[in-house]
Design an enzyme around this catalytic site. Structure first.
Site, mmCIF file in Angstrom:
data_model
loop_
_atom_site.group_PDB
_atom_site.id
_atom_site.type_symbol
_atom_site.label_atom_id
_atom_site.label_comp_id
_atom_site.label_asym_id
_atom_site.label_seq_id
_atom_site.Cartn_x
_atom_site.Cartn_y
_atom_site.Cartn_z
ATOM 1 N N TYR A 87 -0.774 19.150 41.081
ATOM 2 C CA TYR A 87 -1.413 17.865 41.355
ATOM 3 C C TYR A 87 -2.446 17.556 40.273
ATOM 4 C CZ TYR A 87 0.743 18.001 45.982
ATOM 5 O OH TYR A 87 1.648 18.043 47.004
ATOM 6 N N ASN A 108 5.024 7.888 48.457
ATOM 7 C CA ASN A 108 6.199 7.599 47.635
ATOM 8 C C ASN A 108 7.328 7.057 48.514
ATOM 9 O OD1 ASN A 108 8.479 7.696 46.005
ATOM 10 N ND2 ASN A 108 8.408 9.917 45.706
ATOM 11 N N CYS A 116 8.653 13.704 44.010
ATOM 12 C CA CYS A 116 7.349 14.204 44.446
ATOM 13 C C CYS A 116 7.432 15.655 44.911
ATOM 14 C CB CYS A 116 6.757 13.298 45.523
ATOM 15 S SG CYS A 116 7.832 12.992 46.920
ATOM 16 N N HIS A 117 8.634 16.139 45.228
ATOM 17 C CA HIS A 117 8.782 17.540 45.636
ATOM 18 C C HIS A 117 8.496 18.497 44.474
ATOM 19 C CE1 HIS A 117 12.731 16.282 44.103
ATOM 20 N NE2 HIS A 117 12.897 17.550 43.744
ATOM 21 N N GLU A 144 17.176 22.908 42.503
ATOM 22 C CA GLU A 144 16.946 22.520 41.120
ATOM 23 C C GLU A 144 16.767 23.724 40.186
ATOM 24 O OE1 GLU A 144 13.803 19.638 40.997
ATOM 25 O OE2 GLU A 144 15.012 18.144 42.058
#
Length: 152
Positions: A87, A108, A116-117, A144
């Site tokens: 962040y 979001n 945002c993850h 991912e």
């Protein structure tokens, strides 16, 4: 507003379109289904993402939000698949504080497509407002990571 839903490993998702751009991605199955060309494209890209065949979405996005939130969401989109940022790092890129980045991330309207993850707290994974919360975030990050390793 046209909307199209799909089944995914993290639950049903509904994608909404307005004025030729994606404006929302929500958990759950939408009541009305309208398979516009753009929503079919989004559906196909999301399926490819969950099939571990896609690392970057190529869709026009138009999330509604303040200029600050727009800057944060642009910074989130710059995080490559398989990577994370804190962040605080996003705050350096977009302005504000880690807390304000968290607020922008939580608001979001197009999660996954605006990733945002991929934002984590300095002391660990942090929170996630989508799906089942942190377990959903962990699932997406693991997916991912596998894709990034396979492409390396």
């Amino acid at each position: 507003m046209p909307q199209l839903s799909l089944h995914t490993p993290i639950g049903d998702l509904s994608v909404s379109e307005a004025d030729g751009a994606i404006v929302a991605l929500d958990w759950g199955w939408g009541r009305d289904q309208d398979a516009t060309a753009l929503l079919r494209r989004a559906h196909a890209q999301l399926q490819a993402y969950f099939d571990e065949e896609l690392t970057r979405f190529d869709l026009p996005l138009a999330p509604a939000g303040s200029p600050y939130r727009q800057r944060v969401w642009q910074a989130l989109c710059a995080i490559p698949c398989g990577q994370t940022r804190s962040y605080a790092a996003i705050a350096l890129a977009a302005g504000g504080s880690a807390r304000s980045v968290g607020g922008a991330s939580q608001s979001n309207p197009i999660p996954l497509l605006i990733p945002c993850h991929r934002v984590i707290a300095s002391g660990g994974i942090g929170g996630y407002s989508g799906g089942d919360g942190v377990p959903t975030k962990r699932y997406l990050l693991a997916l991912e990571t596998r894709v990034a390793r396979a492409q390396a």
